[in-house]
Design a protein around this motif. Structure first.
Motif, PDB file in Angstrom:
ATOM      1  N   PHE A  15      72.795  24.946  71.750  1.00 25.23           N
ATOM      2  CA  PHE A  15      71.930  25.164  72.913  1.00 25.23           C
ATOM      3  C   PHE A  15      72.618  26.035  73.962  1.00 25.23           C
ATOM      4  CE2 PHE A  15      69.763  21.090  71.505  1.00 25.23           C
ATOM      5  CZ  PHE A  15      68.738  21.776  70.863  1.00 25.23           C
ATOM      6  N   LEU A  16      73.935  25.921  74.098  1.00 22.37           N
ATOM      7  CA  LEU A  16      74.671  26.812  74.987  1.00 22.37           C
ATOM      8  C   LEU A  16      74.503  28.257  74.517  1.00 22.37           C
ATOM      9  CD1 LEU A  16      76.727  27.583  77.217  1.00 22.37           C
ATOM     10  CD2 LEU A  16      78.541  27.064  75.546  1.00 22.37           C
ATOM     11  N   THR A  17      74.661  28.478  73.228  1.00 21.77           N
ATOM     12  CA  THR A  17      74.525  29.825  72.676  1.00 21.77           C
ATOM     13  C   THR A  17      73.121  30.369  72.910  1.00 21.77           C
ATOM     14  OG1 THR A  17      76.203  29.325  71.013  1.00 21.77           O
ATOM     15  CG2 THR A  17      74.799  31.237  70.597  1.00 21.77           C
ATOM     16  N   PHE A  18      72.104  29.555  72.630  1.00 22.02           N
ATOM     17  CA  PHE A  18      70.732  30.007  72.863  1.00 22.02           C
ATOM     18  C   PHE A  18      70.471  30.255  74.345  1.00 22.02           C
ATOM     19  CE2 PHE A  18      69.180  27.800  68.783  1.00 22.02           C
ATOM     20  CZ  PHE A  18      69.323  28.968  68.054  1.00 22.02           C
ATOM     21  N   GLY A  19      71.023  29.404  75.209  1.00 25.88           N
ATOM     22  CA  GLY A  19      70.869  29.602  76.647  1.00 25.88           C
ATOM     23  C   GLY A  19      71.473  30.917  77.089  1.00 25.88           C
ATOM     24  N   LEU A  20      72.645  31.237  76.563  1.00 29.99           N
ATOM     25  CA  LEU A  20      73.285  32.507  76.910  1.00 29.99           C
ATOM     26  C   LEU A  20      72.521  33.689  76.320  1.00 29.99           C
ATOM     27  CD1 LEU A  20      77.012  31.443  76.598  1.00 29.99           C
ATOM     28  CD2 LEU A  20      75.813  32.103  78.689  1.00 29.99           C
ATOM     29  N   LEU A  21      71.921  33.514  75.166  1.00 34.99           N
ATOM     30  CA  LEU A  21      71.085  34.560  74.588  1.00 34.99           C
ATOM     31  C   LEU A  21      69.900  34.856  75.512  1.00 34.99           C
ATOM     32  CD1 LEU A  21      70.193  36.427  72.241  1.00 34.99           C
ATOM     33  CD2 LEU A  21      69.026  34.426  71.278  1.00 34.99           C
ATOM     34  N   LEU A  22      69.248  33.806  75.987  1.00 38.44           N
ATOM     35  CA  LEU A  22      68.128  33.984  76.910  1.00 38.44           C
ATOM     36  C   LEU A  22      68.588  34.608  78.229  1.00 38.44           C
ATOM     37  CD1 LEU A  22      66.226  30.647  76.231  1.00 38.44           C
ATOM     38  CD2 LEU A  22      65.597  32.951  75.451  1.00 38.44           C
ATOM     39  N   TRP A  23      69.748  34.169  78.729  1.00 41.11           N
ATOM     40  CA  TRP A  23      70.303  34.728  79.964  1.00 41.11           C
ATOM     41  C   TRP A  23      70.607  36.214  79.780  1.00 41.11           C
ATOM     42  CZ3 TRP A  23      70.357  33.815  84.863  1.00 41.11           C
ATOM     43  CH2 TRP A  23      71.286  34.438  85.701  1.00 41.11           C
ATOM     44  N   MET A  24      71.204  36.567  78.645  1.00 40.95           N
ATOM     45  CA  MET A  24      71.501  37.965  78.353  1.00 40.95           C
ATOM     46  C   MET A  24      70.203  38.773  78.317  1.00 40.95           C
ATOM     47  SD  MET A  24      73.270  39.726  74.992  1.00 40.95           S
ATOM     48  CE  MET A  24      71.931  39.222  73.915  1.00 40.95           C
ATOM     49  N   GLY A  25      69.200  38.262  77.638  1.00 32.17           N
ATOM     50  CA  GLY A  25      67.922  38.967  77.560  1.00 32.17           C
ATOM     51  C   GLY A  25      67.301  39.164  78.927  1.00 32.17           C
ATOM     52  N   ARG A  26      67.345  38.127  79.747  1.00 31.65           N
ATOM     53  CA  ARG A  26      66.768  38.205  81.096  1.00 31.65           C
ATOM     54  C   ARG A  26      67.494  39.242  81.940  1.00 31.65           C
ATOM     55  NH1 ARG A  26      67.978  36.399  85.945  1.00 31.65           N
ATOM     56  NH2 ARG A  26      66.398  35.792  87.413  1.00 31.65           N
ATOM     57  N   THR A  27      68.828  39.209  81.928  1.00 36.07           N
ATOM     58  CA  THR A  27      69.582  40.139  82.768  1.00 36.07           C
ATOM     59  C   THR A  27      69.460  41.572  82.267  1.00 36.07           C
ATOM     60  OG1 THR A  27      71.649  39.705  81.563  1.00 36.07           O
ATOM     61  CG2 THR A  27      71.246  38.399  83.555  1.00 36.07           C
ATOM     62  N   ARG A  28      69.429  41.741  80.954  1.00 38.18           N
ATOM     63  CA  ARG A  28      69.274  43.093  80.412  1.00 38.18           C
ATOM     64  C   ARG A  28      67.879  43.640  80.697  1.00 38.18           C
ATOM     65  NH1 ARG A  28      72.318  43.973  74.631  1.00 38.18           N
ATOM     66  NH2 ARG A  28      74.399  44.175  75.520  1.00 38.18           N
ATOM     67  N   PHE A  29      66.866  42.817  80.507  1.00 41.16           N
ATOM     68  CA  PHE A  29      65.500  43.249  80.776  1.00 41.16           C
ATOM     69  C   PHE A  29      65.343  43.646  82.233  1.00 41.16           C
ATOM     70  CE2 PHE A  29      61.015  42.456  81.832  1.00 41.16           C
ATOM     71  CZ  PHE A  29      60.401  43.279  80.880  1.00 41.16           C
TER      72      PHE A  29
END
Length: 139
Positions: A15-29
Motif C-alpha cells: 500500500f505504501l508503494t501504491f500510495g507513492l505511485l498515486l502521489w507520483m502521478g498526481r505531482t507529475r500530472f
C-alpha cells in the motif's frame, strides 16, 4: 505465526508503494498541466521535472529496489513455515523504515536522515535473509 500476522507488513509495504505511485502521478500530472515540464524524446525520467514531482518519482522508484527482496522473503517464509515473532517484528521494522524514508524523501529530503532510514531497512532485511537462510539450511 498466523498468515495474517506475516502478511500484514507486506500489505503495508504494498500500500505504501501504491500510495507513492498515486502521489507520483498526481505531482507529475499537476506539473505537466502547469506547463512546468517539456516532454522530449526519451525517458520521462529525463524530462526535467520540478523538484516535488521528481522527489515523488524517485521515492516511488525506491520502493522497487529493496522491497521486492522483502516480498520474496515473506513468500518463502510462508511456504516453509519459518515465520515467527522475530520475523514479523523485523518485517514491521523494515516497513516502518520504508515509510519514514518515503516521508523524509518527499518532505525536507534531508539526505543523512533519509540515508539512516534506508540503512536501517537495508540492515534489517539483510539480517532477515541471514536468519532465514540459516534456519532453512541448518534444519
Amino acid at each position: 505465526m498466523s498468515v495474517q500476522a506475516v502478511l500484514a507488513p507486506l500489505f503495508a509495504q504494498v500500500f505504501l508503494t501504491f500510495g507513492l505511485l498515486l502521489w507520483m502521478g498526481r505531482t507529475r500530472f499537476a506539473a505537466v498541466r502547469a506547463g512546468q515540464v517539456t516532454a522530449n524524446a526519451g525517458s520521462p525520467r529525463a524530462f526535467g521535472w520540478p523538484d516535488g514531482a521528481q522527489k515523488a518519482a524517485d521515492s516511488f522508484h525506491n520502493q522497487l529496489e529493496l522491497p521486492p527482496l522483502f516480498a520474496l522473503l515473506v513468500a518463502l517464509a510462508l511456504i516453509t513455515k519459518d515465520a515467527d515473532l522475530l520475523f514479523v517484528a523485523m518485517s514491521w521494522i523494515f516497513v516502518a523504515s520504508r515509510v519514514v524514508h518515503a516521508v523524509v524523501h518527499n518532505g525536507a529530503n534531508r539526505h543523512m536522515s533519509r540515508f539512516r532510514w534506508f540503512a536501517l531497512g537495508a540492515v534489517t532485511l539483510i539480517l532477515m535473509w541471514i536468519i532465514y537462510a540459516v534456519r532453512v539450511l541448518v534444519a
